[in-house]
Design a protein around this motif. Structure first.
Motif, PDB file in Angstrom:
ATOM      1  N   GLN A 100      -7.411  -3.796  -1.703  1.00 49.15           N
ATOM      2  CA  GLN A 100      -6.503  -4.822  -2.217  1.00 49.15           C
ATOM      3  C   GLN A 100      -7.134  -6.207  -2.109  1.00 49.15           C
ATOM      4  O   GLN A 100      -7.023  -7.023  -3.028  1.00 49.15           O
ATOM      5  CB  GLN A 100      -5.181  -4.784  -1.440  1.00 49.15           C
ATOM      6  CG  GLN A 100      -4.039  -5.542  -2.095  1.00 49.15           C
ATOM      7  CD  GLN A 100      -2.725  -5.271  -1.372  1.00 49.15           C
ATOM      8  OE1 GLN A 100      -2.623  -5.473  -0.160  1.00 49.15           O
ATOM      9  NE2 GLN A 100      -1.731  -4.814  -2.103  1.00 49.15           N
ATOM     10  N   ARG A 110      -2.115  -0.360  -5.953  1.00 46.09           N
ATOM     11  CA  ARG A 110      -1.035   0.418  -5.348  1.00 46.09           C
ATOM     12  C   ARG A 110      -1.595   1.745  -4.856  1.00 46.09           C
ATOM     13  O   ARG A 110      -2.639   2.213  -5.335  1.00 46.09           O
ATOM     14  CB  ARG A 110       0.110   0.637  -6.335  1.00 46.09           C
ATOM     15  CG  ARG A 110      -0.247   1.432  -7.573  1.00 46.09           C
ATOM     16  CD  ARG A 110       0.933   1.551  -8.528  1.00 46.09           C
ATOM     17  NE  ARG A 110       0.588   2.263  -9.736  1.00 46.09           N
ATOM     18  CZ  ARG A 110       0.652   3.579  -9.877  1.00 46.09           C
ATOM     19  NH1 ARG A 110       1.060   4.330  -8.857  1.00 46.09           N
ATOM     20  NH2 ARG A 110       0.328   4.164 -11.020  1.00 46.09           N
ATOM     21  N   ASN A 111      -0.907   2.329  -3.905  1.00 45.42           N
ATOM     22  CA  ASN A 111      -1.369   3.560  -3.283  1.00 45.42           C
ATOM     23  C   ASN A 111      -0.351   4.679  -3.471  1.00 45.42           C
ATOM     24  O   ASN A 111       0.831   4.480  -3.217  1.00 45.42           O
ATOM     25  CB  ASN A 111      -1.577   3.344  -1.777  1.00 45.42           C
ATOM     26  CG  ASN A 111      -2.428   2.136  -1.481  1.00 45.42           C
ATOM     27  OD1 ASN A 111      -3.445   1.909  -2.125  1.00 45.42           O
ATOM     28  ND2 ASN A 111      -2.009   1.338  -0.506  1.00 45.42           N
ATOM     29  N   VAL A 113       0.591   7.814  -1.694  1.00 44.63           N
ATOM     30  CA  VAL A 113       0.337   8.466  -0.416  1.00 44.63           C
ATOM     31  C   VAL A 113       0.532   9.966  -0.586  1.00 44.63           C
ATOM     32  O   VAL A 113       1.643  10.443  -0.787  1.00 44.63           O
ATOM     33  CB  VAL A 113       1.259   7.901   0.679  1.00 44.63           C
ATOM     34  CG1 VAL A 113       0.941   8.573   2.023  1.00 44.63           C
ATOM     35  CG2 VAL A 113       1.093   6.389   0.796  1.00 44.63           C
ATOM     36  N   ARG A 142      -4.830   9.014   0.366  1.00 45.68           N
ATOM     37  CA  ARG A 142      -4.203   8.125  -0.615  1.00 45.68           C
ATOM     38  C   ARG A 142      -5.015   8.094  -1.903  1.00 45.68           C
ATOM     39  O   ARG A 142      -6.239   8.022  -1.873  1.00 45.68           O
ATOM     40  CB  ARG A 142      -4.111   6.694  -0.060  1.00 45.68           C
ATOM     41  CG  ARG A 142      -3.205   6.535   1.162  1.00 45.68           C
ATOM     42  CD  ARG A 142      -3.409   5.184   1.821  1.00 45.68           C
ATOM     43  NE  ARG A 142      -4.787   5.045   2.287  1.00 45.68           N
ATOM     44  CZ  ARG A 142      -5.404   3.878   2.461  1.00 45.68           C
ATOM     45  NH1 ARG A 142      -4.781   2.754   2.176  1.00 45.68           N
ATOM     46  NH2 ARG A 142      -6.645   3.851   2.908  1.00 45.68           N
ATOM     47  N   ARG A 144      -5.662   5.732  -4.944  1.00 42.42           N
ATOM     48  CA  ARG A 144      -5.516   4.292  -5.077  1.00 42.42           C
ATOM     49  C   ARG A 144      -5.727   3.869  -6.524  1.00 42.42           C
ATOM     50  O   ARG A 144      -6.687   4.288  -7.182  1.00 42.42           O
ATOM     51  CB  ARG A 144      -6.476   3.575  -4.144  1.00 42.42           C
ATOM     52  CG  ARG A 144      -6.441   4.188  -2.725  1.00 42.42           C
ATOM     53  CD  ARG A 144      -6.986   3.281  -1.693  1.00 42.42           C
ATOM     54  NE  ARG A 144      -6.111   2.121  -1.513  1.00 42.42           N
ATOM     55  CZ  ARG A 144      -6.428   1.090  -0.733  1.00 42.42           C
ATOM     56  NH1 ARG A 144      -7.580   1.084  -0.091  1.00 42.42           N
ATOM     57  NH2 ARG A 144      -5.607   0.074  -0.608  1.00 42.42           N
ATOM     58  N   ASP A 154      -8.937   8.233  -1.058  1.00 46.86           N
ATOM     59  CA  ASP A 154      -9.324   7.838   0.297  1.00 46.86           C
ATOM     60  C   ASP A 154      -8.782   8.821   1.328  1.00 46.86           C
ATOM     61  O   ASP A 154      -7.580   9.085   1.364  1.00 46.86           O
ATOM     62  CB  ASP A 154      -8.771   6.445   0.631  1.00 46.86           C
ATOM     63  CG  ASP A 154      -9.305   5.357  -0.286  1.00 46.86           C
ATOM     64  OD1 ASP A 154      -9.914   5.696  -1.315  1.00 46.86           O
ATOM     65  OD2 ASP A 154      -9.105   4.173   0.031  1.00 46.86           O
ATOM     66  N   GLU A 172       2.217   2.146   0.696  1.00 44.90           N
ATOM     67  CA  GLU A 172       2.043   2.187  -0.752  1.00 44.90           C
ATOM     68  C   GLU A 172       1.500   0.882  -1.317  1.00 44.90           C
ATOM     69  O   GLU A 172       0.845   0.878  -2.359  1.00 44.90           O
ATOM     70  CB  GLU A 172       3.364   2.542  -1.438  1.00 44.90           C
ATOM     71  CG  GLU A 172       3.833   3.966  -1.145  1.00 44.90           C
ATOM     72  CD  GLU A 172       5.038   4.354  -1.976  1.00 44.90           C
ATOM     73  OE1 GLU A 172       5.549   3.493  -2.724  1.00 44.90           O
ATOM     74  OE2 GLU A 172       5.460   5.514  -1.892  1.00 44.90           O
ATOM     75  N   ASP A 175      -2.887  -2.714   2.450  1.00 45.77           N
ATOM     76  CA  ASP A 175      -4.174  -2.190   2.903  1.00 45.77           C
ATOM     77  C   ASP A 175      -4.101  -1.790   4.372  1.00 45.77           C
ATOM     78  O   ASP A 175      -3.473  -2.477   5.193  1.00 45.77           O
ATOM     79  CB  ASP A 175      -5.259  -3.271   2.749  1.00 45.77           C
ATOM     80  CG  ASP A 175      -5.969  -3.199   1.407  1.00 45.77           C
ATOM     81  OD1 ASP A 175      -5.874  -2.159   0.729  1.00 45.77           O
ATOM     82  OD2 ASP A 175      -6.637  -4.182   1.044  1.00 45.77           O
TER      83      ASP A 175
END
Length: 259
Positions: A100, A110-111, A113, A142, A144, A154, A172, A175
Motif C-alpha cells: 500500500q 485492497r486485500n 484475505v 492474501r 492483493r 502473499d 482487507e 498493510d
C-alpha cells in the motif's frame, strides 16, 4: 628505412555477424525502458522512426515490437499503430515498505484475505523467526489487488503474540507493516530478502489471472523490528508482467592492501 611494428602483421579481428534476433532483443530492451520511463504517451513512434533512432532495420524493429507484444506491453493494430497496452508498476528495493505504501498515488490497494489462522510453525519457519520447535504462529494468505488488477499472492507467517493482535485488525485495507508498527510501538528496522523468477503453478496462475507457467517474481522477506527481533516471514508471488523491481545501489569502497 621504415620500421614495422610486429603488430602490423596481425590481422584485425573480423566483425562478428550478429543475428537479427540478437539485434531485436537489444532494441526491445531499449524500447521497454522508454515505455516504462514514460518517453511515449499512448502511441509509439512509427517503425521507420524507431529504426532510425536505434540504428536498426525495420525488420529488426518489427521483430522487437513482436517481443514486446508477446510480453503484453504493447498492442499493434491496423491503421492505428503501436499502442502501449499496459505499464508496469515500480516496486522499489531501496526502502522497507508495504504494498500500500509502495503504490501510493497509483490507486487503491485492497486485500482479499484467503486465510487467517494459527498453525504449528513448520521447522523452517520456526528457525527463521527464532521460535522454539512446534511454536504456533499466525498464518495469513492474501490476494492483493491494485484497483481491480490482481498483483500478488502473499503468504505470511507472524510471531505468536504479535500475530494474535494482528488478527484483531482490518486486514482487507491495511498493510501488515503498518499494523506491526502500531502494535509493537516500534519501527520496522531491517529485512533479509531474496528475489527470483518462478513459474506460476496452475492454482496460482488462476488466482493471479495469468497463464499457467507464466513467470512470476518470487520475493522471500524476513522482516525485523528496529531492535532486531524477527516478526514477519513472507513469501510473495508477484505478477512479472505488471511489476518492475527497481533500486539504487552504491558500490562499496574496496579495501586496498599494501604489499
Amino acid at each position: 628505412m621504415q620500421v614495422r611494428d610486429a603488430h602490423d602483421d596481425e590481422k584485425a579481428p573480423a566483425p562478428v555477424r550478429r543475428l537479427r534476433a540478437d539485434q531485436a532483443r537489444r532494441v526491445a530492451d531499449l524500447v521497454r525502458h522508454q515505455i516504462q520511463a514514460g518517453a511515449f504517451d499512448d502511441v509509439l513512434p512509427t517503425e521507420q522512426a524507431l529504426a532510425a533512432e536505434h540504428d536498426a532495420s525495420r525488420n529488426t524493429v518489427r521483430e522487437a515490437l513482436t517481443l514486446l507484444k508477446d510480453e503484453g506491453l504493447i498492442d499493434r493494430l491496423p491503421k492505428v499503430g503501436t499502442r502501449v497496452a499496459a505499464r508496469k508498476y515500480d516496486h522499489g528495493l531501496d526502502a522497507l515498505l508495504g504494498l500500500q505504501e509502495t503504490f501510493q498515488g497509483h490507486g487503491t490497494v485492497r486485500n482479499e484475505v484467503r486465510a487467517a489462522m494459527r498453525i504449528g510453525a513448520p521447522p523452517a519457519v520456526a528457525r527463521r523467526l527464532g521460535l522454539d520447535p512446534g511454536a504456533r504462529v499466525v498464518y495469513l494468505e492474501r490476494l492483493r489487488y491494485l484497483a481491480d488488477l490482481p498483483l500478488s499472492l502473499d503468504l505470511t507467517y507472524l510471531t505468536p503474540e504479535i500475530g494474535a493482535q494482528v488478527l484483531e485488525h482490518d486486514l482487507e485495507t491495511t498493510d501488515i507493516f503498518v499494523l506491526l508498527e502500531q502494535i509493537t510501538g516500534q519501527r520496522l528496522g531491517s529485512a533479509d530478502l531474496s528475489l527470483e523468477a518462478v513459474a506460476a503453478d496452475p492454482h496460482t496462475a488462476a488466482t493471479l489471472d495469468v497463464p499457467a507457467a507464466a513467470p512470476l517474481l518470487m520475493l522471500e522477506r524476513l522482516t525485523r523490528l528496529d531492535d532486531g527481533t524477527p516478526v514477519d516471514l513472507e513469501f510473495i508471488r508477484m505478477r512479472g508482467d505488471r511489476i518492475t523491481m527497481r533500486g539504487n545501489l552504491t558500490r562499496a569502497t574496496p579495501e586496498w592492501k599494501v604489499i
